[in-house]
Design an enzyme around this catalytic site. Sequence first.
Site, PDB file in Angstrom:
ATOM      1  N   ASN A   8       1.009  -1.224   0.129  1.00  7.88           N
ATOM      2  CA  ASN A   8      -0.050   0.041  -0.020  1.00  7.88           C
ATOM      3  C   ASN A   8       0.921   1.218  -0.124  1.00  7.88           C
ATOM      4  O   ASN A   8       1.790   1.393   0.826  1.00  7.88           O
ATOM      5  CB  ASN A   8      -0.695  -0.043   1.132  1.00  7.88           C
ATOM      6  CG  ASN A   8      -1.786   1.017   1.476  1.00  7.88           C
ATOM      7  OD1 ASN A   8      -1.863   2.065   0.647  1.00  7.88           O
ATOM      8  ND2 ASN A   8      -2.488   1.396   2.595  1.00  7.88           N
ATOM      9  N   LEU A   9       0.887   2.052  -0.874  1.00  2.00           N
ATOM     10  CA  LEU A   9       1.614   3.270  -1.203  1.00  2.00           C
ATOM     11  C   LEU A   9       1.162   4.447  -0.093  1.00  2.00           C
ATOM     12  O   LEU A   9       1.924   5.379  -0.190  1.00  2.00           O
ATOM     13  CB  LEU A   9       1.855   3.642  -2.723  1.00  2.00           C
ATOM     14  CG  LEU A   9       2.415   2.498  -3.401  1.00  2.00           C
ATOM     15  CD1 LEU A   9       2.913   3.272  -4.980  1.00  2.00           C
ATOM     16  CD2 LEU A   9       3.636   1.882  -2.990  1.00  2.00           C
ATOM     17  N   LYS A  10      -0.113   4.271   0.259  1.00  2.30           N
ATOM     18  CA  LYS A  10      -0.723   5.264   0.908  1.00  2.30           C
ATOM     19  C   LYS A  10      -0.659   6.696   0.203  1.00  2.30           C
ATOM     20  O   LYS A  10      -0.615   6.674  -1.110  1.00  2.30           O
ATOM     21  CB  LYS A  10      -0.142   5.368   2.491  1.00  2.30           C
ATOM     22  CG  LYS A  10      -0.381   4.081   3.092  1.00  2.30           C
ATOM     23  CD  LYS A  10      -0.131   4.073   4.679  1.00  2.30           C
ATOM     24  CE  LYS A  10      -0.681   2.746   5.288  1.00  2.30           C
ATOM     25  NZ  LYS A  10      -0.471   2.634   6.642  1.00  2.30           N
ATOM     26  N   HIS A  53      -9.879   0.541   5.183  1.00  2.52           N
ATOM     27  CA  HIS A  53      -8.428   0.775   5.663  1.00  2.52           C
ATOM     28  C   HIS A  53      -8.550   1.385   7.123  1.00  2.52           C
ATOM     29  O   HIS A  53      -9.592   2.347   7.094  1.00  2.52           O
ATOM     30  CB  HIS A  53      -7.335   1.287   4.701  1.00  2.52           C
ATOM     31  CG  HIS A  53      -6.148   1.219   5.351  1.00  2.52           C
ATOM     32  ND1 HIS A  53      -5.364   2.118   6.291  1.00  2.52           N
ATOM     33  CD2 HIS A  53      -5.112   0.142   5.019  1.00  2.52           C
ATOM     34  CE1 HIS A  53      -4.319   1.723   6.420  1.00  2.52           C
ATOM     35  NE2 HIS A  53      -3.929   0.620   5.885  1.00  2.52           N
ATOM     36  N   GLU A  81      -5.170  -5.707  10.564  1.00  4.11           N
ATOM     37  CA  GLU A  81      -4.102  -4.777  10.866  1.00  4.11           C
ATOM     38  C   GLU A  81      -4.385  -3.965  12.215  1.00  4.11           C
ATOM     39  O   GLU A  81      -5.285  -3.212  12.326  1.00  4.11           O
ATOM     40  CB  GLU A  81      -4.157  -3.791  10.011  1.00  4.11           C
ATOM     41  CG  GLU A  81      -3.576  -4.099   8.429  1.00  4.11           C
ATOM     42  CD  GLU A  81      -3.089  -3.154   7.569  1.00  4.11           C
ATOM     43  OE1 GLU A  81      -2.076  -3.262   7.088  1.00  4.11           O
ATOM     44  OE2 GLU A  81      -3.971  -2.087   7.535  1.00  4.11           O
ATOM     45  N   ILE A 108       0.503  -0.150  13.087  1.00  6.97           N
ATOM     46  CA  ILE A 108       0.565   0.486  11.681  1.00  6.97           C
ATOM     47  C   ILE A 108       1.675   1.477  11.895  1.00  6.97           C
ATOM     48  O   ILE A 108       1.564   2.465  12.331  1.00  6.97           O
ATOM     49  CB  ILE A 108      -0.757   1.077  11.204  1.00  6.97           C
ATOM     50  CG1 ILE A 108      -1.692  -0.156  10.820  1.00  6.97           C
ATOM     51  CG2 ILE A 108      -0.561   1.746   9.824  1.00  6.97           C
ATOM     52  CD1 ILE A 108      -3.108   0.253  10.475  1.00  6.97           C
ATOM     53  N   GLY A 138       3.618  -3.126  10.301  1.00  7.83           N
ATOM     54  CA  GLY A 138       5.103  -3.398  10.829  1.00  7.83           C
ATOM     55  C   GLY A 138       5.825  -4.479  10.005  1.00  7.83           C
ATOM     56  O   GLY A 138       6.625  -4.804  10.226  1.00  7.83           O
ATOM     57  N   ALA A 197       3.307  -1.387   4.181  1.00  7.61           N
ATOM     58  CA  ALA A 197       3.516   0.010   3.540  1.00  7.61           C
ATOM     59  C   ALA A 197       4.898   0.338   3.665  1.00  7.61           C
ATOM     60  O   ALA A 197       5.845   0.403   2.735  1.00  7.61           O
ATOM     61  CB  ALA A 197       2.636   0.844   3.840  1.00  7.61           C
ATOM     62  N   SER A 198       5.097   0.959   4.920  1.00  6.32           N
ATOM     63  CA  SER A 198       6.577   1.865   4.864  1.00  6.32           C
ATOM     64  C   SER A 198       7.762   0.973   4.725  1.00  6.32           C
ATOM     65  O   SER A 198       8.679   1.674   4.495  1.00  6.32           O
ATOM     66  CB  SER A 198       6.351   2.380   6.503  1.00  6.32           C
ATOM     67  OG  SER A 198       5.905   1.448   7.539  1.00  6.32           O
TER      68      SER A 198
HETATM   69  O1  G3P Z   1      -2.020  -0.938   4.562  1.00  2.41           O
HETATM   70  C1  G3P Z   1      -0.769  -1.290   5.189  1.00  2.41           C
HETATM   71  C2  G3P Z   1      -0.476  -0.660   6.402  1.00  2.41           C
HETATM   72  O2  G3P Z   1      -1.502  -0.035   7.080  1.00  2.41           O
HETATM   73  C3  G3P Z   1       0.582  -1.221   7.295  1.00  2.41           C
HETATM   74  O3  G3P Z   1       1.483  -0.093   7.209  1.00  2.41           O
HETATM   75  O4  G3P Z   1       3.834   0.968   7.282  1.00  2.41           O
HETATM   76  O5  G3P Z   1       2.946  -0.828   9.032  1.00  2.41           O
HETATM   77  O6  G3P Z   1       3.673  -1.528   6.826  1.00  2.41           O
HETATM   78  P1  G3P Z   1       2.839  -0.654   7.923  1.00  2.41           P
END
Ligand code: G3P
Length: 279
Positions: A66-68, A150, A198, A203, A238, A259-260
């Site tokens: 997810n590139l947000k 989300h 999630e 997150i 995470g 994502a991150s």
């Molecule tokens: O949609 C994926 C996201 O909510 C998780 O984010 O940065 O913890 O991988 P992250």
Amino acid sequence: MGIGEAELASITENVIRIMLSLHKSHHDPGPAREQHGAIRSSRPNSTSAIRSSGIAMMTRPLILINLKTYLEGTGPRAHQIADAAQEVADESEALIGIAPGYLDIHPIAMHYELPVFAQHVDGESPGAYTGHVTAEALHSAGASGSLVNHSEKRLGLSAIDAAISALHAQKLTAVVCSTNERTSAAIAALGPDYVAIEPPELIGSGISVSKANPDIIRRSVAVVREINPEVKVLTGAGIQSGECVKIALELGTDGVLLASSVVKAKDPAKVLRDLVSLL
Ligand code: G3P
């Protein structure tokens, strides 16, 4: 597109019944549990009947990025991440999907073979709905599906239901996010293709749900399987390494949402190679 109040009430009733039965079996191991899958959504599940050539039919674990609205994942930089994802998907044969911002969906879907997802979709039909994004628009932009609900774009149950129906009418894949096993249960009853669990507090934290809270994954997998075994489960928050992915799969999921760790990486291909390394 949405369901009526009576049907919604019946779904809710079924979910509550199942949650009570799970709760009872957890605290009272004596009596036999209800037969697996005995209680289903009150509407026919469409997962296996449609999207016969889509990713819903694939059995490989899904790694969905997810590139947000990160700057590092917007415009030309979204293409750089898609490049890396395509390269790693080609060399590993892993199923890697990408969820860019709306404006990047069409160009990325045209240039890459990766399944491309929107980050949100509205359940409305095409028409006088200024500012909404319809499943029809996603379909014509070349998307394979959409995230729904989300944590950063939450919806009510009836809007989630309308979004799933709208996606399925276009033969698109519905990945519906949830924050705990109770919402996972309610969402599973609506028959999406995937429920993505999630925990919001993890997150973007850099702390992996696979390691910090494996129990929530285990419980969500159990409740989704109980309500609708055709619905697949992803987990996210995470996720950053092949080990996180391996643990998630061992806990019964069908992939991860992240994502991150990829979007903010100096070298996204390197992180992606690690993520798929233990598949
Ligand atoms: O949609 C994926 C996201 O909510 C998780 O984010 O940065 O913890 O991988 P992250």
